[in-house]
Scaffold this motif. Sequence first.
Motif, PDB file in Angstrom:
ATOM      1  N   LEU A 220      35.133  84.806  42.556  1.00  0.00           N
ATOM      2  CA  LEU A 220      34.447  85.473  41.451  1.00  0.00           C
ATOM      3  C   LEU A 220      33.855  86.824  41.839  1.00  0.00           C
ATOM      4  O   LEU A 220      33.517  87.637  40.964  1.00  0.00           O
ATOM      5  CB  LEU A 220      33.333  84.577  40.903  1.00  0.00           C
ATOM      6  CG  LEU A 220      33.772  83.299  40.193  1.00  0.00           C
ATOM      7  CD1 LEU A 220      32.556  82.492  39.750  1.00  0.00           C
ATOM      8  CD2 LEU A 220      34.651  83.628  38.986  1.00  0.00           C
ATOM      9  N   THR A 221      33.732  87.081  43.152  1.00  0.00           N
ATOM     10  CA  THR A 221      33.075  88.322  43.584  1.00  0.00           C
ATOM     11  C   THR A 221      33.905  89.170  44.538  1.00  0.00           C
ATOM     12  O   THR A 221      33.517  90.298  44.844  1.00  0.00           O
ATOM     13  CB  THR A 221      31.730  87.989  44.265  1.00  0.00           C
ATOM     14  OG1 THR A 221      31.940  87.001  45.292  1.00  0.00           O
ATOM     15  CG2 THR A 221      30.729  87.448  43.264  1.00  0.00           C
ATOM     16  N   ILE A 384      28.621  96.856  35.025  1.00  0.00           N
ATOM     17  CA  ILE A 384      27.599  96.732  36.066  1.00  0.00           C
ATOM     18  C   ILE A 384      26.766  95.473  35.834  1.00  0.00           C
ATOM     19  O   ILE A 384      26.479  94.716  36.774  1.00  0.00           O
ATOM     20  CB  ILE A 384      26.703  97.987  36.089  1.00  0.00           C
ATOM     21  CG1 ILE A 384      27.506  99.200  36.585  1.00  0.00           C
ATOM     22  CG2 ILE A 384      25.482  97.769  36.983  1.00  0.00           C
ATOM     23  CD1 ILE A 384      26.760 100.514  36.498  1.00  0.00           C
ATOM     24  N   HIS A 385      26.370  95.220  34.582  1.00  0.00           N
ATOM     25  CA  HIS A 385      25.598  94.018  34.255  1.00  0.00           C
ATOM     26  C   HIS A 385      26.379  92.762  34.627  1.00  0.00           C
ATOM     27  O   HIS A 385      25.844  91.847  35.292  1.00  0.00           O
ATOM     28  CB  HIS A 385      25.284  93.987  32.755  1.00  0.00           C
ATOM     29  CG  HIS A 385      24.018  94.684  32.392  1.00  0.00           C
ATOM     30  ND1 HIS A 385      22.886  94.026  31.983  1.00  0.00           N
ATOM     31  CD2 HIS A 385      23.704  96.006  32.385  1.00  0.00           C
ATOM     32  CE1 HIS A 385      21.921  94.907  31.739  1.00  0.00           C
ATOM     33  NE2 HIS A 385      22.395  96.113  31.960  1.00  0.00           N
ATOM     34  N   GLU A 386      27.612  92.692  34.193  1.00  0.00           N
ATOM     35  CA  GLU A 386      28.425  91.488  34.426  1.00  0.00           C
ATOM     36  C   GLU A 386      28.624  91.251  35.915  1.00  0.00           C
ATOM     37  O   GLU A 386      28.487  90.119  36.400  1.00  0.00           O
ATOM     38  CB  GLU A 386      29.784  91.633  33.732  1.00  0.00           C
ATOM     39  CG  GLU A 386      30.671  90.413  33.880  1.00  0.00           C
ATOM     40  CD  GLU A 386      32.025  90.594  33.219  1.00  0.00           C
ATOM     41  OE1 GLU A 386      32.975  89.916  33.642  1.00  0.00           O
ATOM     42  OE2 GLU A 386      32.135  91.416  32.287  1.00  0.00           O
ATOM     43  N   ALA A 387      28.943  92.314  36.657  1.00  0.00           N
ATOM     44  CA  ALA A 387      29.152  92.177  38.095  1.00  0.00           C
ATOM     45  C   ALA A 387      27.873  91.731  38.791  1.00  0.00           C
ATOM     46  O   ALA A 387      27.890  90.858  39.670  1.00  0.00           O
ATOM     47  CB  ALA A 387      29.642  93.501  38.683  1.00  0.00           C
ATOM     48  N   ILE A 391      27.398  88.284  40.880  1.00  0.00           N
ATOM     49  CA  ILE A 391      27.057  88.339  42.312  1.00  0.00           C
ATOM     50  C   ILE A 391      25.814  87.500  42.588  1.00  0.00           C
ATOM     51  O   ILE A 391      25.766  86.728  43.552  1.00  0.00           O
ATOM     52  CB  ILE A 391      26.845  89.802  42.745  1.00  0.00           C
ATOM     53  CG1 ILE A 391      28.189  90.546  42.782  1.00  0.00           C
ATOM     54  CG2 ILE A 391      26.151  89.878  44.104  1.00  0.00           C
ATOM     55  CD1 ILE A 391      28.062  92.054  42.812  1.00  0.00           C
ATOM     56  N   ALA A 392      24.783  87.633  41.746  1.00  0.00           N
ATOM     57  CA  ALA A 392      23.542  86.880  41.944  1.00  0.00           C
ATOM     58  C   ALA A 392      23.796  85.378  41.860  1.00  0.00           C
ATOM     59  O   ALA A 392      23.275  84.599  42.675  1.00  0.00           O
ATOM     60  CB  ALA A 392      22.503  87.304  40.907  1.00  0.00           C
TER      61      ALA A 392
END
Length: 459
Positions: A220-221, A384-387, A391-392
């Motif tokens: 996913l990342t 940017i929000h989705e990534a 990641i978090a």
Amino acid sequence: MSSIICRILPLSNAPTNTVILTKPLMEEWGCQNGQSVKISLGNKMLITHVVSIRRREPIIYLPVATARQLSIPYFGEVRVSFQNRCIKLGPVLAILTTGFTGSTDSPFGIRSHLFRNFLVAGQDEKPYFYVFTPEMIDWQRHVINGWFIRKDKTGHFHWERLTAPFPDVVYERVPNRKTESLPHVKQCLNRLKSLTDCQVFNQGFFNKWSIHELLHNHPLTAAFIPESALCPSINKIQEMLDRHQMVYLKPNGGSLGLGIFRITQHPTGGYYCRFREGNKNILHRFHSLDKLIQYYFGKQLHRFERYLVQQGIRLIKYEGRPVDFRVHMHKDKSGQWQVVGIGTKVAGFGSVTTHVRTGGQLLSTSTLMQKIFGEQEQYVKEAIHEASIRIAEVLEEQIEGPLGELGLDIGVDRNHQVWLFEVNAKPGRHIFLHPDLRDAGRKSARYITEYSLRLANFV
């Protein structure tokens, strides 16, 4: 466990084994006169009996001796929950740090203002919330002589030292890796967790390579992670330069942009290296990569073993200078990750990084995005929000201990691809100095308490 806010008041002439509840509390909790219950605050707990009193407001009256046994730091409004015949007051929240100065105005030096903001921002939720260092713990009595923010008679906030129980939740803000490794700091955290049910979030600092491996190897990342290699050989650096034309050498355990080198391979031959030395940005040219590494690490090759090499990304630029973004994230009361603020940083002229200390500047994110991305501004923001949230979430699944706050250093390249450069477990708050992000800064401070309430099971 649902909680309510009510007042806690002292009684000087009541039996020590009695707690007096007003009628609304008795009815809400289904208590009977004379019923045996537990009452707790932090790590302190007593068995007592409840007695009803006919008053309409939600008030708990405690005998002074009982309040003393519970180490209640002060009376007034506080959160209360009731479950399994236990009245739980609080919660007790605390920030662990180091560097007590002895001053009543700035007990923690330049960080006193930061901690003050955290404590003030959480006051509407009515927890007991204080700051402490390991030296302030009385292990025999199981109490901490912590520092609270209190209002005086004129309505002004001031620091006040009060005795309180061990906390339900600790927000760990030890300032740096060196201090974190000190024996008394490690012992403090270990003893708190072993002696109590205390939850500690954001404990420790991240290791760049460990985080890279976690995210690079997750489906996913993986797409957000630049190619990197730990303890690289000169051949490995050359291979990556052949692929990317630019790489960064970064200390694996570093922070604040210190000790970073940017190496660029010139198409006609030779290598350019940029780095920061003191207050200056330096540019050197070398005929060979061997000479470059020898020049910087020749007498201390053991330092090179603690470095990693990372793929250089051709970032979007503002006035010819690279731009990246600091994404400040928090867990909210419901346990979901939220992007609280996005700060835009532009590198100083000739600088390797966008850090303000190396000449970088904070810009308006909305203004810059509109200028650079135009009609695609919203698409880039959403990317940017989705990534960041992905990641978090992936990181949280694989890191030991709870996470409630993260700072992500994010870049966007010329093709609008989002890249992650670094994850910070104790992010600075400099982006909130920009006028566009001051409200976000206040919201960020409130999230510390909101997430702590969730960890303490007081939502």
